[in-house]
Design a protein around this motif. Structure first.
Motif, PDB file in Angstrom:
ATOM      1  N   ASN A  76       0.811  -1.221   0.000  1.00 58.36           N
ATOM      2  CA  ASN A  76       0.000   0.000   0.000  1.00 58.36           C
ATOM      3  C   ASN A  76       0.848   1.276   0.000  1.00 58.36           C
ATOM      4  OD1 ASN A  76      -2.669  -1.132   0.008  1.00 58.36           O
ATOM      5  ND2 ASN A  76      -2.269  -1.799   2.107  1.00 58.36           N
ATOM      6  N   VAL A  77       1.783   1.342  -0.940  1.00 58.36           N
ATOM      7  CA  VAL A  77       2.614   2.543  -1.093  1.00 58.36           C
ATOM      8  C   VAL A  77       2.595   2.961  -2.562  1.00 58.36           C
ATOM      9  CG1 VAL A  77       4.118   1.967   0.842  1.00 58.36           C
ATOM     10  CG2 VAL A  77       4.722   1.162  -1.464  1.00 58.36           C
ATOM     11  N   ASP A  78       3.271   4.057  -2.863  1.00 60.65           N
ATOM     12  CA  ASP A  78       3.343   4.535  -4.242  1.00 60.65           C
ATOM     13  C   ASP A  78       4.158   3.581  -5.106  1.00 60.65           C
ATOM     14  OD1 ASP A  78       2.155   7.413  -4.213  1.00 60.65           O
ATOM     15  OD2 ASP A  78       3.444   7.316  -2.446  1.00 60.65           O
ATOM     16  N   TYR A  79       3.719   3.424  -6.351  1.00 60.92           N
ATOM     17  CA  TYR A  79       4.425   2.543  -7.292  1.00 60.92           C
ATOM     18  C   TYR A  79       4.449   3.207  -8.660  1.00 60.92           C
ATOM     19  CZ  TYR A  79       5.346  -1.157 -10.614  1.00 60.92           C
ATOM     20  OH  TYR A  79       5.878  -1.892 -11.654  1.00 60.92           O
ATOM     21  N   ILE A  80       5.620   3.153  -9.308  1.00 62.97           N
ATOM     22  CA  ILE A  80       5.758   3.688 -10.664  1.00 62.97           C
ATOM     23  C   ILE A  80       6.337   2.590 -11.560  1.00 62.97           C
ATOM     24  CG2 ILE A  80       6.858   5.422 -12.144  1.00 62.97           C
ATOM     25  CD1 ILE A  80       6.608   6.138  -8.464  1.00 62.97           C
ATOM     26  N   GLY A  81       5.688   2.340 -12.681  1.00 60.98           N
ATOM     27  CA  GLY A  81       6.181   1.319 -13.609  1.00 60.98           C
ATOM     28  C   GLY A  81       5.395   1.342 -14.905  1.00 60.98           C
ATOM     29  N   ILE A  82       5.622   0.340 -15.723  1.00 61.98           N
ATOM     30  CA  ILE A  82       4.876   0.221 -16.981  1.00 61.98           C
ATOM     31  C   ILE A  82       3.816  -0.864 -16.833  1.00 61.98           C
ATOM     32  CG2 ILE A  82       6.838   0.961 -18.387  1.00 61.98           C
ATOM     33  CD1 ILE A  82       7.107  -2.037 -19.227  1.00 61.98           C
ATOM     34  N   ASP A  83       2.958  -0.968 -17.825  1.00 62.50           N
ATOM     35  CA  ASP A  83       1.921  -2.005 -17.833  1.00 62.50           C
ATOM     36  C   ASP A  83       2.540  -3.296 -18.367  1.00 62.50           C
ATOM     37  OD1 ASP A  83      -0.282  -3.660 -18.266  1.00 62.50           O
ATOM     38  OD2 ASP A  83      -1.589  -1.965 -18.753  1.00 62.50           O
ATOM     39  N   ASP A  84       3.010  -4.138 -17.444  1.00 64.59           N
ATOM     40  CA  ASP A  84       3.709  -5.369 -17.850  1.00 64.59           C
ATOM     41  C   ASP A  84       2.775  -6.365 -18.529  1.00 64.59           C
ATOM     42  OD1 ASP A  84       6.577  -5.195 -16.718  1.00 64.59           O
ATOM     43  OD2 ASP A  84       5.336  -4.509 -15.067  1.00 64.59           O
ATOM     44  N   ILE A 137       3.742  -7.722 -27.511  1.00 63.65           N
ATOM     45  CA  ILE A 137       4.744  -8.609 -28.109  1.00 63.65           C
ATOM     46  C   ILE A 137       4.079  -9.751 -28.871  1.00 63.65           C
ATOM     47  CG2 ILE A 137       6.569 -10.277 -27.568  1.00 63.65           C
ATOM     48  CD1 ILE A 137       7.342  -8.368 -25.225  1.00 63.65           C
ATOM     49  N   ILE A 138       3.099 -10.397 -28.242  1.00 63.00           N
ATOM     50  CA  ILE A 138       2.429 -11.536 -28.907  1.00 63.00           C
ATOM     51  C   ILE A 138       1.681 -11.069 -30.145  1.00 63.00           C
ATOM     52  CG2 ILE A 138       0.749 -13.406 -28.649  1.00 63.00           C
ATOM     53  CD1 ILE A 138       3.416 -13.704 -27.044  1.00 63.00           C
ATOM     54  N   GLU A 139       1.001  -9.918 -30.060  1.00 61.14           N
ATOM     55  CA  GLU A 139       0.298  -9.374 -31.233  1.00 61.14           C
ATOM     56  C   GLU A 139       1.278  -9.152 -32.381  1.00 61.14           C
ATOM     57  OE1 GLU A 139      -2.882  -8.768 -31.799  1.00 61.14           O
ATOM     58  OE2 GLU A 139      -3.646  -9.248 -29.788  1.00 61.14           O
ATOM     59  N   HIS A 140       2.458  -8.617 -32.042  1.00 59.54           N
ATOM     60  CA  HIS A 140       3.483  -8.366 -33.062  1.00 59.54           C
ATOM     61  C   HIS A 140       3.947  -9.675 -33.701  1.00 59.54           C
ATOM     62  CE1 HIS A 140       7.251  -7.323 -34.989  1.00 59.54           C
ATOM     63  NE2 HIS A 140       7.928  -8.048 -34.110  1.00 59.54           N
ATOM     64  N   ILE A 157       3.937 -12.983 -17.477  1.00 60.10           N
ATOM     65  CA  ILE A 157       3.533 -14.363 -17.778  1.00 60.10           C
ATOM     66  C   ILE A 157       2.034 -14.434 -18.034  1.00 60.10           C
ATOM     67  CG2 ILE A 157       3.288 -16.687 -16.794  1.00 60.10           C
ATOM     68  CD1 ILE A 157       6.002 -16.192 -15.357  1.00 60.10           C
ATOM     69  N   ARG A 158       1.255 -13.766 -17.178  1.00 57.63           N
ATOM     70  CA  ARG A 158      -0.207 -13.755 -17.363  1.00 57.63           C
ATOM     71  C   ARG A 158      -0.574 -13.135 -18.709  1.00 57.63           C
ATOM     72  NH1 ARG A 158      -3.592 -11.022 -15.039  1.00 57.63           N
ATOM     73  NH2 ARG A 158      -2.281  -9.346 -14.186  1.00 57.63           N
ATOM     74  N   GLY A 159       0.111 -12.056 -19.055  1.00 59.69           N
ATOM     75  CA  GLY A 159      -0.147 -11.409 -20.336  1.00 59.69           C
ATOM     76  C   GLY A 159       0.169 -12.331 -21.506  1.00 59.69           C
ATOM     77  N   TYR A 160       1.288 -13.052 -21.381  1.00 58.62           N
ATOM     78  CA  TYR A 160       1.676 -14.023 -22.418  1.00 58.62           C
ATOM     79  C   TYR A 160       0.617 -15.111 -22.560  1.00 58.62           C
ATOM     80  CZ  TYR A 160       3.934 -18.381 -23.981  1.00 58.62           C
ATOM     81  OH  TYR A 160       4.219 -19.583 -24.588  1.00 58.62           O
ATOM     82  N   VAL A 161       0.221 -15.697 -21.426  1.00 60.77           N
ATOM     83  CA  VAL A 161      -0.753 -16.803 -21.444  1.00 60.77           C
ATOM     84  C   VAL A 161      -2.079 -16.339 -22.046  1.00 60.77           C
ATOM     85  CG1 VAL A 161      -2.169 -18.304 -19.989  1.00 60.77           C
ATOM     86  CG2 VAL A 161       0.279 -18.055 -19.516  1.00 60.77           C
ATOM     87  N   ASP A 162      -2.584 -15.199 -21.608  1.00 61.95           N
ATOM     88  CA  ASP A 162      -3.878 -14.707 -22.100  1.00 61.95           C
ATOM     89  C   ASP A 162      -3.819 -14.339 -23.577  1.00 61.95           C
ATOM     90  OD1 ASP A 162      -4.854 -15.073 -19.585  1.00 61.95           O
ATOM     91  OD2 ASP A 162      -4.956 -12.941 -19.048  1.00 61.95           O
ATOM     92  N   ALA A 163      -2.702 -13.770 -24.023  1.00 54.92           N
ATOM     93  CA  ALA A 163      -2.567 -13.406 -25.437  1.00 54.92           C
ATOM     94  C   ALA A 163      -2.472 -14.654 -26.319  1.00 54.92           C
ATOM     95  CB  ALA A 163      -1.338 -12.521 -25.634  1.00 54.92           C
TER      96      ALA A 163
END
Length: 355
Positions: free
Chosen positions: A170-178, A185-188, A213-219
């Motif tokens: 429950n703190v601040d977080y900065i990053g990209i949408d992994d 990547i999979i679409e490409h 990994i979740r993104g890979y599996v779902d794509a």
């Protein structure tokens, strides 16, 4: 005074550092008067201030910033913890954190965990002992137990996480949408005609790698492509890991026609193995990395990779700290700044261009 000064210099040979008391003894004044003189207090005469500074210089006096921080409750120091400093991503984040914070009168103390949980805990203890005003961190691969990060919060100072963090803190977080990065990547790769795509990922217990990994599996499921256990690996994403996993993929009866690697260093290892085995890249096996390290545009073939916008992550982490440190007391909640990822397409996956 000269005799006392000579004696003081001689006695200092057995001491680790000069103190205010040493200066006071030479000038035969109180330590309090020395302290005030060193800070230019208007109640101390110009003559005394000059004498104190002259003796302090001759005795090589250095202020004890830690003691000063304890008295003031503010050190103007910010701790930065990264898994490794030899990564362009982390060095760029650090550079941008420092640039913003220096302008506001803060200095940073950089520590690296080398992906070790134990070293990360030691780093946190050292930074807290130094009385830093806040900590900006990216977690080590080994980190599962969050107690030490809860310890930072218990000190009442801002904790800002970037790239690798956990929602439970429950703190601040900065990053990209992994998660979305994996879809990009999979679409490409599907658009390039790839039908059997492997993934060399990080460890699932680390949130960013779990999301990739979740993104890979779902794509993969979205495009009705084969989702075989033999095509999915977890690793530390070192060059050696990339080599090892790629060798395992090449040993399969039904080899993949594309490999998505969740880190550029592991992608470099995978590239080395493909070239050593005279595999045509990308015609036989396409390759995509993650992180957009400088070497990805220098090797042959150049490696397609995700740009994580490291500079902006560093700037946002610093700005978020500056906002939090203004609060009395510091109040922290789960607040995410998520940047859109960008896929940089290069030779290693640009199959249609190579036809």
């Amino acid at each position: 005074m000269l005799k006392r000064l000579s004696k003081a210099i001689k006695n200092l040979g057995n001491k680790k550092r000069t103190t205010i008391k040493d200066i006071a003894n030479v000038l035969d004044i109180s330590p309090a008067a020395v302290s005030k003189a060193l800070h230019g207090d208007s109640r101390i005469s110009a003559k005394t201030i000059e004498a104190v500074k002259e003796v302090a210089k001759k005795l090589n006096y250095q202020p004890n910033h830690l003691a000063s921080a304890l008295r003031k409750g503010k050190s103007n120091l910010v701790g930065v913890i990264v898994p490794k400093t030899n990564s362009n991503f982390f060095s760029s984040v650090i550079q941008n954190i420092e640039e913003i914070l220096n302008k506001e009168g803060y200095n940073i103390i950089i520590t690296q965990s080398n992906e070790s949980f134990k070293k990360e805990c030691n780093n946190i203890d050292a930074l807290l002992f130094t009385q830093v005003d806040g900590i900006i961190a990216s977690m080590a691969n080994e980190t599962i137990d969050l107690d030490y990060y809860e310890k930072i919060k218990s000190y009442g100072i801002p904790l800002i996480l970037f790239d690798r963090g956990e929602n439970n803190l429950n703190v601040d977080y900065i990053g990209i949408d992994d998660y979305q990065s994996s879809h990009l990547i999979i679409e490409h790769l599907v658009g390039q005609g790839c039908k059997r795509i492997a993934h060399i990922g990080g460890f699932k217990h680390t949130r960013i790698y779990n999301n990739r990994i979740r993104g890979y599996v779902d794509a993969i499921k979205k495009h009705n492509l084969p989702l075989d256990d033999e095509l999915l690996f977890e690793s530390s994403l070192t060059i050696e890991d990339g080599r090892e996993k790629m060798n395992q993929l090449l040993a399969l009866k039904n080899r993949p026609d594309a490999v998505y690697v969740a880190g550029d260093y592991a992608a470099l290892g995978a590239l080395q193995v493909l070239k050593e085995n005279r595999i045509n890249i990308p015609k036989d096996i396409a390759l995509v990395g993650f992180g957009n390290e400088p070497f990805t545009s220098m090797v042959s073939p150049t490696i397609s990779s995700i740009n994580q916008h490291s500079g902006e992550i560093g700037r946002q982490a610093a700005l978020t700290f500056l906002e939090r440190v203004k609060m009395t007391p510091v109040k922290q909640t789960l607040n995410k700044i998520i940047l859109n990822a960008e896929l940089i397409v290069r030779d290693s996956s640009n199959i249609n261009w190579n036809l």
